[in-house]
Design a protein around this motif. Structure first.
Motif, PDB file in Angstrom:
ATOM      1  N   THR A  87     -30.190 -39.559 -36.604  1.00  0.00           N
ATOM      2  CA  THR A  87     -30.851 -40.387 -35.596  1.00  0.00           C
ATOM      3  C   THR A  87     -31.044 -39.581 -34.315  1.00  0.00           C
ATOM      4  O   THR A  87     -30.067 -39.175 -33.687  1.00  0.00           O
ATOM      5  N   GLU A  88     -32.289 -39.320 -34.005  1.00  0.00           N
ATOM      6  CA  GLU A  88     -32.666 -38.586 -32.791  1.00  0.00           C
ATOM      7  C   GLU A  88     -31.814 -37.346 -32.595  1.00  0.00           C
ATOM      8  O   GLU A  88     -31.253 -37.105 -31.516  1.00  0.00           O
ATOM      9  N   THR A 120     -30.950 -33.635 -31.941  1.00  0.00           N
ATOM     10  CA  THR A 120     -31.444 -32.415 -31.292  1.00  0.00           C
ATOM     11  C   THR A 120     -30.384 -31.340 -31.482  1.00  0.00           C
ATOM     12  O   THR A 120     -29.201 -31.590 -31.259  1.00  0.00           O
ATOM     13  N   GLU A 122     -35.675 -30.881 -32.551  1.00  0.00           N
ATOM     14  CA  GLU A 122     -35.788 -31.854 -31.462  1.00  0.00           C
ATOM     15  C   GLU A 122     -36.034 -33.252 -32.017  1.00  0.00           C
ATOM     16  O   GLU A 122     -36.981 -33.464 -32.777  1.00  0.00           O
ATOM     17  N   GLN A 123     -35.161 -34.164 -31.640  1.00  0.00           N
ATOM     18  CA  GLN A 123     -35.358 -35.602 -31.869  1.00  0.00           C
ATOM     19  C   GLN A 123     -35.694 -35.936 -33.332  1.00  0.00           C
ATOM     20  O   GLN A 123     -36.588 -36.736 -33.592  1.00  0.00           O
ATOM     21  N   THR A 126     -35.375 -37.803 -36.694  1.00  0.00           N
ATOM     22  CA  THR A 126     -34.818 -39.058 -37.204  1.00  0.00           C
ATOM     23  C   THR A 126     -35.324 -39.255 -38.631  1.00  0.00           C
ATOM     24  O   THR A 126     -36.537 -39.210 -38.866  1.00  0.00           O
ATOM     25  N   GLY A 150     -27.710 -36.876 -30.446  1.00  0.00           N
ATOM     26  CA  GLY A 150     -28.028 -37.642 -31.640  1.00  0.00           C
ATOM     27  C   GLY A 150     -26.838 -37.773 -32.580  1.00  0.00           C
ATOM     28  O   GLY A 150     -25.762 -37.228 -32.327  1.00  0.00           O
ATOM     29  N   ARG A 193     -39.790 -29.764 -34.820  1.00  0.00           N
ATOM     30  CA  ARG A 193     -40.137 -31.193 -34.729  1.00  0.00           C
ATOM     31  C   ARG A 193     -40.546 -31.714 -36.105  1.00  0.00           C
ATOM     32  O   ARG A 193     -41.126 -30.969 -36.908  1.00  0.00           O
TER      33      ARG A 193
END
Lengths: 256, 270
Positions: free
Chosen positions: B16-17, B19, B29-30, B32, B67, B226
């Motif tokens: 979850t999110e 990084t 990065e981020q 999920t 995260g 990403r």
């Protein structure tokens, strides 16, 4: 070196020292749990011992012979050439035996340990062990540290005996000193405190070799190839040899 | 015994999110996503995209900067050591280069997790290790050492070791990495075979598009740290994105017919 880069270097060294301290603490915490695995341990002791045994005998013989040559001249000036056995024995057992045996083991087995562990880090073997729910410190590091602690005192004893024999041979062949007088002098001159000092030194040096070589390998950052492995190994040998010489001075000062 | 039946909803691992940074630079990065029970989940991307770093974080080897990661419903970075080791016994990891212990033979490598994590007798452990080796088409390799194995064999031995404890979830870093197309296809077949035999879930990190399209139930594409896309192979193919189209354009067998033929070859005999 600019103040900023000096500060960065110092900061990095303090962090590295802290990491090495934590590594030692973690390994020591696991010592009692691993001591029982005698099979693995015996194999490692044999591996470390067999790497250095021949060197111990040859180097010990030469060092004993060198001591006999140096001391015979000095003792003759003071009219005590019959003390040659005691002088050679004390020089070996208290000082040169533990230090030189440690430096030889460091060069042979210690560097190999550092390279082995660094290469295991580089090839993700340490990560793989952790992922298999196997503690790499308990499985790999603790037995190797114990093997160092067992091997070095034994190898130091071999070095000392080889040195005494080398000194005895030179005494007999070059200076006409009989083997009986040499050994009698050695036996009467060397006391339990001298043997204890040599033993304590060899145990401390073994701990330093195990800690520094294993720690440098285990904590090596970004090992990507043989160049990195050899760098880690060389760093470990340099730091451990300096530590051995420093510890030798401290122990000599404390135990004399 | 946990329920290992494939499910469209039950998550066996998730991020979850998340990084992940190294030296102040973000690698991932981020991110999920979730991995569903029973599925083969492929994390795809070019070299340097951050896939292997993400795998290391997922298996509990490198904590994320931000995260939350959950493995079998638990956060491996918020657990005491004993609980983490208990969790790791339920998860298998096969590393890119095999990560086999050089001082141990093939059979000793495969037996290692059982020998140190169970109280089974040596004869039983030997039988269990042989079963896994045979499942991966490895015969007469017991006494060989890792240095004597080809790249493909080392990967299969590594996979045998990863599954010897019958894990619920298996991570496999670059199954096709460094292999010729024939060996890579054989390994894909074996992954499908293992999934069918053991009812476990797989997370595969790969840059091989053909392989991911053929065997994965869902694919997540990572680019420059990403998540670019996440979906079934059909959904990924249907995406109207120049970067994904470029990935398809780079492969030699991107047509539907060729991919179907590839899948047929893989699944023959299963």
């Amino acid at each position: 070196m600019s103040p900023t880069s000096l500060a960065t270097t110092l900061q990095r060294r303090v962090i590295n020292l802290g990491a090495m301290g934590l590594f030692l603490g973690q390994v020591l915490r696991r010592l009692p749990h691993r001591a029982a695995r005698a099979g693995t341990l015996a194999g490692l002791v044999v591996a470390i011992g067999s790497r250095s045994m021949g060197l111990m005998i040859v180097a010990g013989g030469f060092v004993g012979a060198m001591l006999a040559v140096q001391f015979f001249d000095t003792l003759s000036r003071f009219g005590s050439p019959s003390m040659l056995g005691a002088a050679v024995g004390l020089g070996l057992i208290r000082e040169l035996g533990p230090v030189l045996a440690a430096l030889i083991v460091l060069g042979r087995a210690g560097s190999a340990l550092a390279a082995e562990v660094a290469s295991m880090r580089g090839s993700q073997q340490l990560d793989a062990l952790a992922c298999m729910a196997i503690d790499p410190l308990a499985y790999l590091m603790v037995p190797r540290l114990i093997a160092c602690l067992i091997s070095l005192p034994l190898l130091t004893a071999i070095f000392d005996v080889a040195g005494l024999l080398g000194g005895m041979c030179i005494g007999a062949l070059s200076f006409g000193s009989s083997a009986g007088i040499f050994l009698d002098s050695a036996a009467s001159g060397i006391g339990p405190a001298d043997v204890r000092m040599g033993f304590v030194k060899s145990v401390v040096f073994a701990a330093l070799i195990g800690w520094i070589c294993l720690g440098k390998g285990f904590l090596a950052p970004a090992v990507r190839g043989t160049e990195d492995v050899s760098r880690v190994s060389a760093d470990a040998v340099v730091i451990a040899s300096m530590s051995i010489l420093g510890a030798d001075y401290l122990l000599s000062a404390l135990m004399s | 015994m946990p329920d290992r039946a494939p499910s469209a909803h039950a998550s066996i691992a998730d991020a979850t999110e998340v990084t992940i940074s190294a030296g102040g630079r973000p690698i991932i990065e981020q991110a999920t996503f979730d991995v569903r029970r029973g599925e083969i989940f492929a994390i795809m991307g070019a070299s340097g995209a951050g896939k292997s770093t993400l795998l290391r974080t997922m298996v509990g080897l490198a904590a994320p900067s931000r995260g939350v990661v959950r493995l079998l419903g638990q956060d491996p970075y918020q657990m005491p050591g004993n609980a983490l080791y208990a969790l790791r016994r339920r998860v298998g990891v096969a590393f890119q280069g095999g990560a086999l212990l050089g001082a141990l033979s093939v059979i000793e490598n495969v037996e290692l997790p059982l020998r140190l994590n169970t109280r089974l007798d040596p004869a039983t452990i030997r039988i269990m290790a042989h079963l896994k080796l045979e499942l991966l088409n490895l015969r007469d390799v017991d006494g060989l050492y890792p240095s004597q194995l080809s790249g493909g064999m080392a990967k299969r031995v590594s996979l045998a070791r990863a599954v010897v404890m019958d894990p619920e979830l298996v991570f496999f870093d670059e199954p096709a990495g460094g292999l010729d197309p024939q060996n890579a296809a054989e390994l894909d077949t074996l992954i499908l075979k293992l999934r069918a035999a053991m009812k476990c879930s797989f997370v595969i990190v790969t840059h091989a598009l053909d392989s991911a399209l053929a065997i994965a139930d869902r694919i997540m594409i990572v680019e420059h740290g990403r998540v670019l896309a996440l979906g079934t192979p059909a959904e990924i193919r249907a995406l109207d994105d120049a970067r994904i189209a470029a990935m398809f354009g780079r492969t030699g067998s991107s047509s539907v017919t060729e991919r179907a033929a590839y899948l047929d070859r893989l699944t023959a005999g299963l």
